[in-house]
Design an enzyme around this catalytic site. Structure first.
Site, mmCIF file in Angstrom:
data_model
loop_
_atom_site.group_PDB
_atom_site.id
_atom_site.type_symbol
_atom_site.label_atom_id
_atom_site.label_comp_id
_atom_site.label_asym_id
_atom_site.label_seq_id
_atom_site.Cartn_x
_atom_site.Cartn_y
_atom_site.Cartn_z
ATOM 1 N N HIS A 55 0.803 -1.213 0.000
ATOM 2 C CA HIS A 55 0.000 0.000 0.000
ATOM 3 C C HIS A 55 0.842 1.272 0.000
ATOM 4 C CE1 HIS A 55 -2.908 -2.707 2.455
ATOM 5 N NE2 HIS A 55 -3.076 -2.911 1.170
ATOM 6 N N LYS A 65 5.946 6.445 6.867
ATOM 7 C CA LYS A 65 5.441 5.544 7.899
ATOM 8 C C LYS A 65 6.584 5.071 8.787
ATOM 9 C CE LYS A 65 1.726 3.767 4.975
ATOM 10 N NZ LYS A 65 1.218 2.594 4.249
ATOM 11 N N TYR A 125 1.703 1.854 13.562
ATOM 12 C CA TYR A 125 2.559 2.694 12.737
ATOM 13 C C TYR A 125 2.076 4.122 12.739
ATOM 14 C CZ TYR A 125 -0.769 1.344 8.996
ATOM 15 O OH TYR A 125 -1.885 1.087 8.253
ATOM 16 N N ASP A 164 -6.627 -6.302 -1.654
ATOM 17 C CA ASP A 164 -5.262 -6.750 -1.949
ATOM 18 C C ASP A 164 -5.219 -7.893 -2.957
ATOM 19 O OD1 ASP A 164 -4.188 -4.802 -0.356
ATOM 20 O OD2 ASP A 164 -3.912 -6.099 1.382
#
Length: 188
Positions: A55, A65, A125, A164
């Protein structure tokens, strides 16, 4: 210095357990990481071999991130998707676990994903921008042109989201991410 960095925070332990500093703006600035984090995410993946990714968010809402595993073990991956990069389509990965406390910094211009290596993994995250559905993007986790070696037994089909399962191949992605002059390097 590689744009993707494996960070190994120090732990200070005694009979009670340990303490670690997960994020410090001055310490990260010394590593060349100067983004401002504005959102924290936390996921639970119940089955072993749950795969989330690959992603990213495109501009104007790209996301740096900082990823860590708070419970269990994961294999965390970053793929270079910066147009014009000499390492375009190459990947790096590292095992992050609650036990080792390692973190992976993944800057804008890299696709991110992970697979859980045991049941009941929790991943947290930090992101430098908030979630923006209109900027959400990704590439296939099993794109043969990228060739990620996921640490799963041969023939294992990971648990995937519906999204996904149908992400495009890298060859069908027109990258809006510019190359910043720093090629991807192996994690040290």
């Amino acid at each position: 210095m590689s744009p993707v960095q494996l960070i190994r925070p120090k732990r200070f332990g005694d009979a009670r357990g340990w303490f670690t500093e997960v994020y410090s703006e001055p310490a990260f600035a010394a590593l060349g990481i100067s983004c401002r984090f504005v959102q924290d995410n936390h996921s639970l993946s119940k089955p072993q071999f749950t795969l989330r990714g690959l992603h990213f968010q495109v501009p104007p809402h790209g996301q740096d991130k900082l990823v860590r595993c708070a419970r269990g073990r994961i294999f965390d991956v970053a793929v270079d998707v910066r147009k014009g990069s000499p390492t375009y389509g190459e990947w790096v990965g590292a095992e992050l676990s609650a036990e080792n406390g390692h973190q992976l910094f993944i800057p804008i211009g890299f696709a991110h994903g992970f697979v859980t290596l045991e049941e009941d993994c929790e991943v947290t995250y930090k992101c430098s921008d908030t979630y923006s559905p209109e900027c959400d993007g990704g590439i296939r986790w099993d794109d043969p042109a990228v060739g990620i070696v996921w640490p799963m037994p041969e023939g294992t089909q990971p648990e995937l989201s519906a999204k996904d399962k149908v992400q495009p191949l890298l060859a069908n992605f027109d990258s809006p991410f510019p190359y910043d002059g720093r090629p991807l390097a192996p994690l040290s």
